[in-house]
Design a protein around this motif. Sequence first.
Motif, PDB file in Angstrom:
ATOM      1  N   LEU A 113      15.587  20.959 -13.386  1.00  0.00           N
ATOM      2  CA  LEU A 113      15.470  21.220 -12.119  1.00  0.00           C
ATOM      3  C   LEU A 113      15.136  22.822 -12.326  1.00  0.00           C
ATOM      4  CD1 LEU A 113      16.212  21.432  -9.072  1.00  0.00           C
ATOM      5  CD2 LEU A 113      18.547  21.966  -9.762  1.00  0.00           C
ATOM      6  N   SER A 114      15.707  23.626 -13.234  1.00  0.00           N
ATOM      7  CA  SER A 114      15.366  25.031 -13.252  1.00  0.00           C
ATOM      8  C   SER A 114      13.965  25.169 -13.511  1.00  0.00           C
ATOM      9  CB  SER A 114      16.105  25.615 -14.283  1.00  0.00           C
ATOM     10  OG  SER A 114      15.990  27.049 -14.678  1.00  0.00           O
ATOM     11  N   GLY A 132      21.553  16.890 -13.324  1.00  0.00           N
ATOM     12  CA  GLY A 132      20.665  17.730 -12.459  1.00  0.00           C
ATOM     13  C   GLY A 132      21.390  18.302 -11.215  1.00  0.00           C
ATOM     14  N   LEU A 133      22.614  17.632 -11.023  1.00  0.00           N
ATOM     15  CA  LEU A 133      23.454  18.092  -9.794  1.00  0.00           C
ATOM     16  C   LEU A 133      24.394  18.530 -10.233  1.00  0.00           C
ATOM     17  CD1 LEU A 133      22.964  14.765  -7.755  1.00  0.00           C
ATOM     18  CD2 LEU A 133      21.130  16.463  -8.010  1.00  0.00           C
ATOM     19  N   ILE A 134      24.675  18.955 -11.482  1.00  0.00           N
ATOM     20  CA  ILE A 134      26.164  19.540 -11.664  1.00  0.00           C
ATOM     21  C   ILE A 134      26.130  21.042 -11.422  1.00  0.00           C
ATOM     22  CG2 ILE A 134      27.348  20.114 -13.912  1.00  0.00           C
ATOM     23  CD1 ILE A 134      25.517  18.102 -15.504  1.00  0.00           C
ATOM     24  N   PRO A 222      22.708  24.426  -8.509  1.00  0.00           N
ATOM     25  CA  PRO A 222      21.559  23.697  -7.878  1.00  0.00           C
ATOM     26  C   PRO A 222      21.441  23.470  -6.398  1.00  0.00           C
ATOM     27  CG  PRO A 222      23.196  22.525  -9.055  1.00  0.00           C
ATOM     28  CD  PRO A 222      23.597  23.724  -9.368  1.00  0.00           C
ATOM     29  N   SER A 223      22.673  23.692  -5.590  1.00  0.00           N
ATOM     30  CA  SER A 223      22.579  23.298  -4.385  1.00  0.00           C
ATOM     31  C   SER A 223      21.738  24.362  -3.391  1.00  0.00           C
ATOM     32  CB  SER A 223      24.043  23.567  -3.698  1.00  0.00           C
ATOM     33  OG  SER A 223      24.479  24.914  -3.851  1.00  0.00           O
ATOM     34  N   GLU A 224      21.600  25.797  -4.324  1.00  0.00           N
ATOM     35  CA  GLU A 224      20.637  26.639  -3.654  1.00  0.00           C
ATOM     36  C   GLU A 224      19.379  26.538  -4.198  1.00  0.00           C
ATOM     37  OE1 GLU A 224      22.372  30.129  -4.878  1.00  0.00           O
ATOM     38  OE2 GLU A 224      24.321  29.965  -3.872  1.00  0.00           O
ATOM     39  N   ALA A 258      21.381  16.727  -2.170  1.00  0.00           N
ATOM     40  CA  ALA A 258      20.004  16.926  -2.948  1.00  0.00           C
ATOM     41  C   ALA A 258      19.105  15.978  -1.936  1.00  0.00           C
ATOM     42  CB  ALA A 258      20.105  16.231  -4.350  1.00  0.00           C
ATOM     43  N   GLN A 259      19.642  14.665  -1.675  1.00  0.00           N
ATOM     44  CA  GLN A 259      18.560  13.957  -0.840  1.00  0.00           C
ATOM     45  C   GLN A 259      18.292  14.441   0.318  1.00  0.00           C
ATOM     46  OE1 GLN A 259      20.522  10.140   0.114  1.00  0.00           O
ATOM     47  NE2 GLN A 259      18.497   9.175  -0.125  1.00  0.00           N
ATOM     48  N   LYS A 260      19.179  15.265   0.924  1.00  0.00           N
ATOM     49  CA  LYS A 260      18.754  15.736   2.377  1.00  0.00           C
ATOM     50  C   LYS A 260      17.819  17.224   2.285  1.00  0.00           C
ATOM     51  CE  LYS A 260      23.077  14.733   4.789  1.00  0.00           C
ATOM     52  NZ  LYS A 260      24.524  15.225   5.250  1.00  0.00           N
TER      53      LYS A 260
END
Length: 300
Positions: A113-114, A132-134, A222-224, A258-260
């Motif tokens: 992701l990074s 990836g979503l941690i 990751p949310s950002e 993530a999906q959104k």
Amino acid sequence: MNLTDSSPEIPVEGTVSLDSLSLSYRDWGGSGKSVILLHGLASNSRIWDLVAPILSLNSSVIAIDQRGHGKSDKPRCGYDFCSVTDDIAQFLIAMQIENTVIVGHSWGGSVALSLAVKYPSLVGGLCFIDGGLIEISRVPGNTLELALDRMAPPLWDGITKERVMQRMKQRNWGTRDYTSLSASLEDIVMANLTVDDDGFVKARLSRENHLEVVRAFWGHKPSEMFPQVQCPVLILPARLGPPSGERGELRQQMVSLAQKTIPVSEVVWLENSIHDVPLQRPELVSQLVSERIENGFFGS
């Protein structure tokens, strides 16, 4: 594609010298879309030993030992996301690999992701395998101190290889597919360790460097980052049953977020699967990735 077709199971091993260290890799050959495999924290490239041969039937496949792991160099610093991301970018440039699909398991998904956010021109697609979503700072009641305690590695002092092998034979791997059942998972997992002349084991990733990765995780958001991803993302979270408790709910929330917010994404829950699903169900993992490559999800 016949998932039980034979494919070279012994990869070519090599090293690439970067600016500050050398990274080891395993190349299964193949042709077509380039696929780079990134392992998780305290793991190594051999976790892909069952997935990579299947993927190489239709793709060019390389698995990397990340900094401090496997046979790669083990400096005492550089375990922040900026540094490990730069490592992979330099590797891709040195190997002249373009428009690749980065498949990351656990922490490897976070690195992927990074990489996609910092070096979008190098990445043609992402696949997160139970990773990836941690975002450990979002865990209710969590603190950095608690995270360092909860995510610390085992203490291996005085533990023999024989004892480790006995423990692994007792491990519940869940329902395994044919490829998994045909392999020695114990031998693959043992690649995370070294064994001295007296038979005692030691982790290839030092305890100090392991905890540096945990510290880096505390600031990883990751949310950002999701809205900044420019390539398609295949999200493959694993679960054994319905989500339960605050952590289960948070995990569900992160998948939904993530999906959104990732512009192009697809989520496929890997049901009846453990975290180390590349070893438990390599045929399913390979099939899902290969199908998206073949149907153009990741582009040309």
